[in-house]
Design a protein around this motif. Structure first.
Motif, PDB file in Angstrom:
ATOM      1  N   ASP A   1       0.768  -1.177   0.149  1.00 38.95           N
ATOM      2  CA  ASP A   1       0.045  -0.011  -0.137  1.00 38.95           C
ATOM      3  C   ASP A   1       0.840   1.243  -0.081  1.00 38.95           C
ATOM      4  OD1 ASP A   1      -2.346  -1.523  -0.249  1.00 38.95           O
ATOM      5  OD2 ASP A   1      -2.418  -1.562   2.127  1.00 38.95           O
ATOM      6  N   ALA A   2       1.953   1.353   0.717  1.00 38.63           N
ATOM      7  CA  ALA A   2       2.815   2.377   0.764  1.00 38.63           C
ATOM      8  C   ALA A   2       3.583   2.439  -0.584  1.00 38.63           C
ATOM      9  CB  ALA A   2       3.791   2.160   1.962  1.00 38.63           C
ATOM     10  N   ALA A   3       3.831   1.614  -1.168  1.00 38.62           N
ATOM     11  CA  ALA A   3       4.489   1.593  -2.644  1.00 38.62           C
ATOM     12  C   ALA A   3       3.414   2.226  -3.441  1.00 38.62           C
ATOM     13  CB  ALA A   3       5.172   0.365  -3.041  1.00 38.62           C
ATOM     14  N   ALA A   4       2.008   1.889  -3.236  1.00 39.20           N
ATOM     15  CA  ALA A   4       1.384   2.296  -4.559  1.00 39.20           C
ATOM     16  C   ALA A   4       1.118   3.853  -4.494  1.00 39.20           C
ATOM     17  CB  ALA A   4       0.001   1.498  -4.130  1.00 39.20           C
ATOM     18  N   LEU A   5       1.413   4.606  -3.173  1.00 36.88           N
ATOM     19  CA  LEU A   5       1.192   5.819  -2.947  1.00 36.88           C
ATOM     20  C   LEU A   5       2.303   6.574  -4.041  1.00 36.88           C
ATOM     21  CD1 LEU A   5       0.379   6.121   0.647  1.00 36.88           C
ATOM     22  CD2 LEU A   5      -1.008   6.369  -1.151  1.00 36.88           C
ATOM     23  N   LEU A   6       3.379   5.764  -4.251  1.00 34.93           N
ATOM     24  CA  LEU A   6       4.537   6.389  -4.850  1.00 34.93           C
ATOM     25  C   LEU A   6       4.552   6.052  -6.233  1.00 34.93           C
ATOM     26  CD1 LEU A   6       7.113   5.662  -2.092  1.00 34.93           C
ATOM     27  CD2 LEU A   6       6.141   7.828  -2.794  1.00 34.93           C
ATOM     28  N   GLU A   7       3.550   5.298  -6.755  1.00 37.20           N
ATOM     29  CA  GLU A   7       3.776   4.503  -8.025  1.00 37.20           C
ATOM     30  C   GLU A   7       3.870   5.721  -9.172  1.00 37.20           C
ATOM     31  OE1 GLU A   7       2.146   0.405 -10.377  1.00 37.20           O
ATOM     32  OE2 GLU A   7       1.212   1.369  -8.436  1.00 37.20           O
ATOM     33  N   GLU A   8       2.566   6.355  -9.190  1.00 38.22           N
ATOM     34  CA  GLU A   8       2.637   7.262 -10.241  1.00 38.22           C
ATOM     35  C   GLU A   8       4.117   8.400 -10.485  1.00 38.22           C
ATOM     36  OE1 GLU A   8      -0.037  11.113 -11.907  1.00 38.22           O
ATOM     37  OE2 GLU A   8      -0.786   9.755 -10.005  1.00 38.22           O
ATOM     38  N   THR A   9       4.651   8.866  -9.235  1.00 41.27           N
ATOM     39  CA  THR A   9       5.824   9.407  -9.454  1.00 41.27           C
ATOM     40  C   THR A   9       7.033   8.636  -9.956  1.00 41.27           C
ATOM     41  OG1 THR A   9       5.910   9.805  -7.125  1.00 41.27           O
ATOM     42  CG2 THR A   9       5.050  11.422  -8.600  1.00 41.27           C
ATOM     43  N   ALA A  32      17.150   2.598 -13.850  1.00 38.01           N
ATOM     44  CA  ALA A  32      17.287   2.997 -14.994  1.00 38.01           C
ATOM     45  C   ALA A  32      17.204   4.510 -14.638  1.00 38.01           C
ATOM     46  CB  ALA A  32      15.964   2.699 -15.904  1.00 38.01           C
ATOM     47  N   LEU A  33      16.312   5.199 -13.743  1.00 43.02           N
ATOM     48  CA  LEU A  33      16.129   6.506 -13.599  1.00 43.02           C
ATOM     49  C   LEU A  33      17.212   7.296 -12.789  1.00 43.02           C
ATOM     50  CD1 LEU A  33      12.095   6.227 -12.425  1.00 43.02           C
ATOM     51  CD2 LEU A  33      13.078   7.306 -14.940  1.00 43.02           C
ATOM     52  N   ALA A  34      18.091   6.403 -12.285  1.00 43.77           N
ATOM     53  CA  ALA A  34      19.240   6.883 -11.488  1.00 43.77           C
ATOM     54  C   ALA A  34      20.121   7.672 -12.300  1.00 43.77           C
ATOM     55  CB  ALA A  34      19.969   5.924 -10.826  1.00 43.77           C
ATOM     56  N   SER A  35      20.491   9.141 -12.263  1.00 47.47           N
ATOM     57  CA  SER A  35      21.422   9.795 -13.133  1.00 47.47           C
ATOM     58  C   SER A  35      22.447  10.536 -12.359  1.00 47.47           C
ATOM     59  CB  SER A  35      20.638  10.701 -13.721  1.00 47.47           C
ATOM     60  OG  SER A  35      20.054  11.709 -12.812  1.00 47.47           O
ATOM     61  N   SER A  36      22.604  10.549 -10.984  1.00 48.46           N
ATOM     62  CA  SER A  36      23.607  10.932 -10.277  1.00 48.46           C
ATOM     63  C   SER A  36      24.508   9.826  -9.430  1.00 48.46           C
ATOM     64  CB  SER A  36      23.466  11.977  -9.390  1.00 48.46           C
ATOM     65  OG  SER A  36      22.353  11.342  -8.277  1.00 48.46           O
ATOM     66  N   ASP A  37      25.729  10.353  -9.122  1.00 47.19           N
ATOM     67  CA  ASP A  37      26.318   8.861  -8.228  1.00 47.19           C
ATOM     68  C   ASP A  37      25.520   8.453  -6.850  1.00 47.19           C
ATOM     69  OD1 ASP A  37      28.590   8.795 -10.189  1.00 47.19           O
ATOM     70  OD2 ASP A  37      29.948   9.997  -8.862  1.00 47.19           O
ATOM     71  N   HIS A  67       7.457   6.379 -11.759  1.00 47.25           N
ATOM     72  CA  HIS A  67       7.830   5.992 -13.091  1.00 47.25           C
ATOM     73  C   HIS A  67       8.621   7.270 -13.990  1.00 47.25           C
ATOM     74  CE1 HIS A  67       5.487   2.229 -13.542  1.00 47.25           C
ATOM     75  NE2 HIS A  67       4.388   3.107 -12.822  1.00 47.25           N
ATOM     76  N   HIS A  68       8.624   7.988 -13.109  1.00 43.20           N
ATOM     77  CA  HIS A  68       9.425   9.363 -13.978  1.00 43.20           C
ATOM     78  C   HIS A  68      10.570   9.756 -13.038  1.00 43.20           C
ATOM     79  CE1 HIS A  68       5.657   9.061 -16.314  1.00 43.20           C
ATOM     80  NE2 HIS A  68       4.985   9.394 -15.211  1.00 43.20           N
ATOM     81  N   ARG A  69      10.649   9.717 -11.825  1.00 47.27           N
ATOM     82  CA  ARG A  69      11.585  10.475 -10.997  1.00 47.27           C
ATOM     83  C   ARG A  69      12.460   9.667 -10.162  1.00 47.27           C
ATOM     84  NH1 ARG A  69       8.183  13.919  -7.476  1.00 47.27           N
ATOM     85  NH2 ARG A  69      10.410  14.214  -6.591  1.00 47.27           N
ATOM     86  N   ALA A  70      13.620   9.666 -10.202  1.00 47.34           N
ATOM     87  CA  ALA A  70      14.372   8.787  -9.403  1.00 47.34           C
ATOM     88  C   ALA A  70      14.073   8.780  -7.810  1.00 47.34           C
ATOM     89  CB  ALA A  70      15.860   9.191  -9.463  1.00 47.34           C
ATOM     90  N   ALA A  71      13.983   9.641  -7.208  1.00 49.28           N
ATOM     91  CA  ALA A  71      13.804   9.624  -5.797  1.00 49.28           C
ATOM     92  C   ALA A  71      12.620   8.919  -5.388  1.00 49.28           C
ATOM     93  CB  ALA A  71      13.700  11.244  -5.289  1.00 49.28           C
ATOM     94  N   PRO A  72      11.600   8.986  -5.948  1.00 51.23           N
ATOM     95  CA  PRO A  72      10.352   8.204  -5.545  1.00 51.23           C
ATOM     96  C   PRO A  72      10.572   6.685  -5.979  1.00 51.23           C
ATOM     97  CG  PRO A  72       9.415   9.872  -7.185  1.00 51.23           C
ATOM     98  CD  PRO A  72      10.898  10.233  -6.689  1.00 51.23           C
ATOM     99  N   ALA A  73      11.196   6.733  -7.019  1.00 48.57           N
ATOM    100  CA  ALA A  73      11.355   5.164  -7.509  1.00 48.57           C
ATOM    101  C   ALA A  73      12.399   4.457  -6.637  1.00 48.57           C
ATOM    102  CB  ALA A  73      12.117   5.349  -8.904  1.00 48.57           C
ATOM    103  N   LEU A  74      13.191   5.099  -6.279  1.00 48.06           N
ATOM    104  CA  LEU A  74      14.131   4.535  -5.075  1.00 48.06           C
ATOM    105  C   LEU A  74      13.449   4.204  -3.869  1.00 48.06           C
ATOM    106  CD1 LEU A  74      17.336   6.608  -5.704  1.00 48.06           C
ATOM    107  CD2 LEU A  74      17.244   4.134  -5.952  1.00 48.06           C
ATOM    108  N   HIS A  75      12.503   4.997  -3.313  1.00 51.26           N
ATOM    109  CA  HIS A  75      11.779   4.976  -2.200  1.00 51.26           C
ATOM    110  C   HIS A  75      11.040   3.835  -2.269  1.00 51.26           C
ATOM    111  CE1 HIS A  75       9.539   7.036   1.290  1.00 51.26           C
ATOM    112  NE2 HIS A  75      10.050   5.724   1.620  1.00 51.26           N
ATOM    113  N   ARG A  76      10.219   3.665  -3.330  1.00 55.89           N
ATOM    114  CA  ARG A  76       9.177   2.638  -3.550  1.00 55.89           C
ATOM    115  C   ARG A  76      10.024   1.090  -3.613  1.00 55.89           C
ATOM    116  NH1 ARG A  76       7.166   0.051  -8.089  1.00 55.89           N
ATOM    117  NH2 ARG A  76       4.872  -0.948  -7.869  1.00 55.89           N
TER     118      ARG A  76
END
Length: 257
Positions: free
Chosen positions: A33-41, A79-84, A43-52
């Motif tokens: 359920d927690a991961a579902a709250l982050l699902e939309e963002t 795939a979304l990660a762009s910085s070290d 797909h496009h941003r590294a920080a929420p993708a990492l958190h999810r």
């Protein structure tokens, strides 16, 4: 066994309604359920993708399931990660997923865990906030997969120092617990008892309900039998309340009767 945590706990969610909602669900073992709250963002941003991804990796550790979802989320984060820092954080989660699969007996991925955590160490600066979590996880690998307790202790101490300096109650609860575990392994029962009690106190302070049962069970291992049974009974109650997690601890406590 480990119940290692991410550093983003209640102190990080005070001013962010979404973060607060994610934390409340996570702290009660509702990772999906927690991961579902982050699902939309995610797909496009590294920080929420990492958190999810981190949430779903943590679910694997606690439930021994959900491996495919965690792998998919982790590939998206990579795939979304762009910085070290982002690549290092993704590698840290990759290492922890491989560690979880190995320590839970799903599949031996020790080499992958070691390589991923080594890659994370090369990418995450020594002074970066994420370094404390990485040190904790390198300690877990050293203690539980390569049986090098001295290396584990050094890593745990680095993680503990950084977590304490940053006021990270949740991460401190884990570093304290694992240092206490090493003390018990060395026969220092009084030191272990003090550490396990402090870890339990910190988890109560953080409100990390899903992490309470492991803390109770660890303390029970060093208490007189009458108190130990009370602590184990409370751990069993919490596990039932949370639907059988952590699964590895539920199995152990059931076997102990």
């Amino acid at each position: 066994m480990s119940d290692s945590v991410r550093p983003d706990g209640p102190e990080d969610s005070e001013d962010d309604p979404l973060a607060h909602a994610v934390w409340r669900l996570r702290s009660r073992g509702c990772w999906e359920d927690a991961a579902a709250l982050l699902e939309e963002t995610a797909h496009h941003r590294a920080a929420p993708a990492l958190h999810r991804a981190a949430l779903l990796v943590e679910r694997c550790m606690y439930t021994s399931g959900g491996w495919t979802a965690a792998e998919e989320a982790l590939r998206t984060a990579e795939a979304l990660a762009s910085s070290d820092d982002e690549r290092g954080a993704a590698a840290c989660e990759r290492g922890h997923l491989a560690y979880a699969a190995t320590v839970l007996g799903v599949r031996d991925r020790t080499d992958e865990a070691r390589a991923a955590l080594g890659r994370a160490a090369a990418l995450i600066a020594p002074s970066a906030p994420a370094r404390a979590l990485l040190d904790l996880r390198r300690g877990l690998l050293a203690e539980n997969l390569t049986d090098t307790p001295d290396s584990a202790q050094a890593a745990y101490l680095r993680a503990h120092s950084a977590a304490t300096a940053r006021g990270d109650v949740l991460l401190s609860s884990s570093t304290t617990r694992h240092l206490a575990g090493l003390a018990l392994r060395s026969g220092e029962t009084a030191e272990a008892r003090q550490g396990f009690a402090e870890s339990l106190r910190l988890r109560e302070e953080a409100g990390f309900l899903v992490g309470m049962a492991p803390a109770l069970a660890s303390l029970a291992d060093v208490e007189p039998e009458s108190e130990a049974e009370r602590l184990r009974t409370e751990a069993r109650r919490l596990i039932r309340l949370l639907g059988g997690v952590p699964a590895w601890l539920a199995a152990r406590l059931e076997a102990e009767g």
